[in-house]
Scaffold this motif. Structure first.
Motif, PDB file in Angstrom:
ATOM      1  N   CYS A  16       2.887   4.432  -4.319  1.00 17.18           N
ATOM      2  CA  CYS A  16       1.725   5.291  -4.097  1.00 17.18           C
ATOM      3  C   CYS A  16       0.637   4.981  -5.119  1.00 17.18           C
ATOM      4  N   LEU A  17      -0.603   4.965  -4.643  1.00 21.41           N
ATOM      5  CA  LEU A  17      -1.762   4.753  -5.497  1.00 21.41           C
ATOM      6  C   LEU A  17      -2.847   5.739  -5.088  1.00 21.41           C
ATOM      7  N   LYS A  18      -3.449   6.416  -6.062  1.00 19.05           N
ATOM      8  CA  LYS A  18      -4.532   7.353  -5.767  1.00 19.05           C
ATOM      9  C   LYS A  18      -5.832   6.827  -6.359  1.00 19.05           C
ATOM     10  N   GLU A  19      -6.863   6.788  -5.510  1.00 17.17           N
ATOM     11  CA  GLU A  19      -8.199   6.382  -5.937  1.00 17.17           C
ATOM     12  C   GLU A  19      -9.191   7.407  -5.409  1.00 17.17           C
ATOM     13  N   ASP A  20      -9.793   8.170  -6.316  1.00 14.49           N
ATOM     14  CA  ASP A  20     -10.717   9.237  -5.936  1.00 14.49           C
ATOM     15  C   ASP A  20     -10.017  10.194  -4.970  1.00 14.49           C
ATOM     16  N   LYS A  21     -10.517  10.292  -3.738  1.00 19.82           N
ATOM     17  CA  LYS A  21      -9.947  11.211  -2.755  1.00 19.82           C
ATOM     18  C   LYS A  21      -9.046  10.499  -1.747  1.00 19.82           C
ATOM     19  N   ILE A  22      -8.630   9.276  -2.073  1.00 15.06           N
ATOM     20  CA  ILE A  22      -7.815   8.484  -1.156  1.00 15.06           C
ATOM     21  C   ILE A  22      -6.424   8.260  -1.745  1.00 15.06           C
ATOM     22  N   LYS A  23      -5.408   8.523  -0.935  1.00 17.17           N
ATOM     23  CA  LYS A  23      -4.032   8.212  -1.314  1.00 17.17           C
ATOM     24  C   LYS A  23      -3.580   7.008  -0.496  1.00 17.17           C
ATOM     25  N   LYS A  24      -3.142   5.952  -1.188  1.00 12.82           N
ATOM     26  CA  LYS A  24      -2.662   4.747  -0.522  1.00 12.82           C
ATOM     27  C   LYS A  24      -1.151   4.634  -0.705  1.00 12.82           C
ATOM     28  N   ILE A  25      -0.473   4.362   0.398  1.00 17.61           N
ATOM     29  CA  ILE A  25       0.976   4.182   0.363  1.00 17.61           C
ATOM     30  C   ILE A  25       1.301   2.785   0.877  1.00 17.61           C
ATOM     31  N   HIS A  26       2.003   2.017   0.055  1.00 18.99           N
ATOM     32  CA  HIS A  26       2.452   0.683   0.469  1.00 18.99           C
ATOM     33  C   HIS A  26       3.941   0.749   0.787  1.00 18.99           C
ATOM     34  N   TYR A  27       4.304   0.288   1.981  1.00 16.33           N
ATOM     35  CA  TYR A  27       5.696   0.330   2.441  1.00 16.33           C
ATOM     36  C   TYR A  27       6.264  -1.088   2.511  1.00 16.33           C
ATOM     37  N   LYS A  28       7.507  -1.220   2.088  1.00 19.96           N
ATOM     38  CA  LYS A  28       8.284  -2.436   2.333  1.00 19.96           C
ATOM     39  C   LYS A  28       9.525  -2.025   3.110  1.00 19.96           C
ATOM     40  N   PHE A  29       9.630  -2.533   4.351  1.00 22.47           N
ATOM     41  CA  PHE A  29      10.732  -2.151   5.221  1.00 22.47           C
ATOM     42  C   PHE A  29      11.924  -3.085   5.049  1.00 22.47           C
ATOM     43  N   ASP A  30      13.063  -2.627   5.543  1.00 22.11           N
ATOM     44  CA  ASP A  30      14.298  -3.397   5.404  1.00 22.11           C
ATOM     45  C   ASP A  30      14.211  -4.758   6.090  1.00 22.11           C
ATOM     46  N   ASP A  31      13.398  -4.857   7.159  1.00 22.98           N
ATOM     47  CA  ASP A  31      13.289  -6.125   7.884  1.00 22.98           C
ATOM     48  C   ASP A  31      12.239  -7.059   7.291  1.00 22.98           C
ATOM     49  N   GLY A  32      11.679  -6.689   6.129  1.00 22.04           N
ATOM     50  CA  GLY A  32      10.712  -7.547   5.455  1.00 22.04           C
ATOM     51  C   GLY A  32       9.262  -7.250   5.777  1.00 22.04           C
ATOM     52  N   LYS A  33       9.011  -6.378   6.725  1.00 20.10           N
ATOM     53  CA  LYS A  33       7.634  -6.050   7.077  1.00 20.10           C
ATOM     54  C   LYS A  33       6.990  -5.203   5.982  1.00 20.10           C
ATOM     55  N   GLU A  34       5.651  -5.283   5.924  1.00 22.45           N
ATOM     56  CA  GLU A  34       4.888  -4.490   4.973  1.00 22.45           C
ATOM     57  C   GLU A  34       3.798  -3.721   5.710  1.00 22.45           C
ATOM     58  N   MET A  35       3.560  -2.495   5.274  1.00 21.42           N
ATOM     59  CA  MET A  35       2.540  -1.649   5.880  1.00 21.42           C
ATOM     60  C   MET A  35       1.827  -0.873   4.783  1.00 21.42           C
ATOM     61  N   VAL A  36       0.542  -0.629   4.994  1.00 26.83           N
ATOM     62  CA  VAL A  36      -0.240   0.194   4.078  1.00 26.83           C
ATOM     63  C   VAL A  36      -0.885   1.321   4.867  1.00 26.83           C
ATOM     64  N   GLU A  37      -0.793   2.533   4.331  1.00 25.21           N
ATOM     65  CA  GLU A  37      -1.480   3.684   4.912  1.00 25.21           C
ATOM     66  C   GLU A  37      -2.431   4.264   3.873  1.00 25.21           C
ATOM     67  N   GLU A  38      -3.569   4.770   4.358  1.00 19.16           N
ATOM     68  CA  GLU A  38      -4.530   5.444   3.486  1.00 19.16           C
ATOM     69  C   GLU A  38      -4.800   6.835   4.044  1.00 19.16           C
ATOM     70  N   TYR A  39      -4.698   7.840   3.182  1.00 20.62           N
ATOM     71  CA  TYR A  39      -4.899   9.228   3.579  1.00 20.62           C
ATOM     72  C   TYR A  39      -6.046   9.852   2.789  1.00 20.62           C
ATOM     73  N   ASN A  40      -6.788  10.733   3.445  1.00 19.83           N
ATOM     74  CA  ASN A  40      -7.744  11.577   2.746  1.00 19.83           C
ATOM     75  C   ASN A  40      -6.962  12.709   2.088  1.00 19.83           C
ATOM     76  N   ILE A  41      -7.042  12.809   0.778  1.00 18.71           N
ATOM     77  CA  ILE A  41      -6.232  13.789   0.052  1.00 18.71           C
ATOM     78  C   ILE A  41      -6.626  15.219   0.411  1.00 18.71           C
TER      79      ILE A  41
END
Length: 240
Positions: free
Chosen positions: A53-78
């Motif tokens: 998890c990374l927070k920048e101003d009013k944005i929360k970013k989540i970086h995922y690493k899945f068991d199958d090797g895939k990667e995903m990023v989500e950004e949320y308005n806090i």
């Protein structure tokens, strides 16, 4: 001069992860209980993923690493707790860092285009351009550069293909829209949940989120609160 019919299909090649989701949809009956999402492959994969998890101003970013090797990023308005962007890491064919394929939200800037790329963008700026949006209660698609009036469009739910299908009476445009949020929770497409409007040469398709999806999103954001934010920005998040 007649305009050619623009035909687009976003099917693509299904990888093993998506095939599992489709197979799960075919074998599992739909449920409307508030906890149905907990039995889905999607929810379990989110729980099992390695998360940063990374927070920048009013944005929360989540970086995922899945068991199958895939990667995903989500950004949320806090403040609103609404998902602003979801992107998947696409591996480069010849090695290297690879790019991010945006599922929801605005495209991720990919540096300054070269002269050739800029010329190509200029040539295509009158072509239909699709972007995805997410609000608290709706899924939304915006297709720019469609000048036809609203009565020209037919927007229908097709559960056989698991797509929202857009047609025009003048046969100038045709498109199939995926709705991965529903596929992941084994939910059917409901025609009654679809609304369409048109303004400023943009066709806007809105799909009202079903209650199980709302329940899952609310619970998942609470789950993400357990992921502590890091002080230093990880390398895999700097490009976002």
């Amino acid at each position: 001069m007649k305009r050619k019919c623009l035909i687009e299909d976003v099917d693509g090649n299904l990888d093993s992860f998506e095939k599992k989701i489709r197979a799960n949809f075919a074998s599992t009956s739909n449920s409307t209980s508030a906890t149905m999402h907990k039995n889905s492959i999607w929810y379990r994969s989110l729980l099992d993923a390695e998360k940063t998890c990374l927070k920048e101003d009013k944005i929360k970013k989540i970086h995922y690493k899945f068991d199958d090797g895939k990667e995903m990023v989500e950004e949320y308005n806090i403040d609103t707790q609404v998902l602003l962007r979801r992107a998947w890491k696409v591996k480069a064919k010849l090695g290297g860092e690879g790019k991010w394929d945006v599922e929801v939200g605005d495209p991720i800037p990919d540096g300054i285009p070269t002269n050739m790329e800029a010329a190509d963008i200029t040539e295509r700026n009158d072509q239909p351009q699709l972007t995805r949006r997410n609000t608290r209660v709706n899924l939304e698609w915006r297709i720019r550069n469609l000048p036809y009036p609203i009565e020209t469009y037919s927007v229908s739910a097709n559960n056989d293909e698991r797509r929202i299908i857009i047609r025009t009476t003048n046969k100038k445009y045709f498109k199939k829209l995926e709705v991965p949020e529903l596929d992941r929770l084994n939910l059917p497409l409901e025609q009654a949940n679809i609304q369409a409007s048109h303004k400023y040469n943009t066709l806007i398709i809105v799909y009202k989120k079903p209650q199980p999806l709302l329940d899952m999103e609310k619970e998942w954001y609470e789950e993400l609160k357990k992921v502590k934010a890091v002080k230093d920005i990880p390398d895999n998040c700097k490009a976002q």
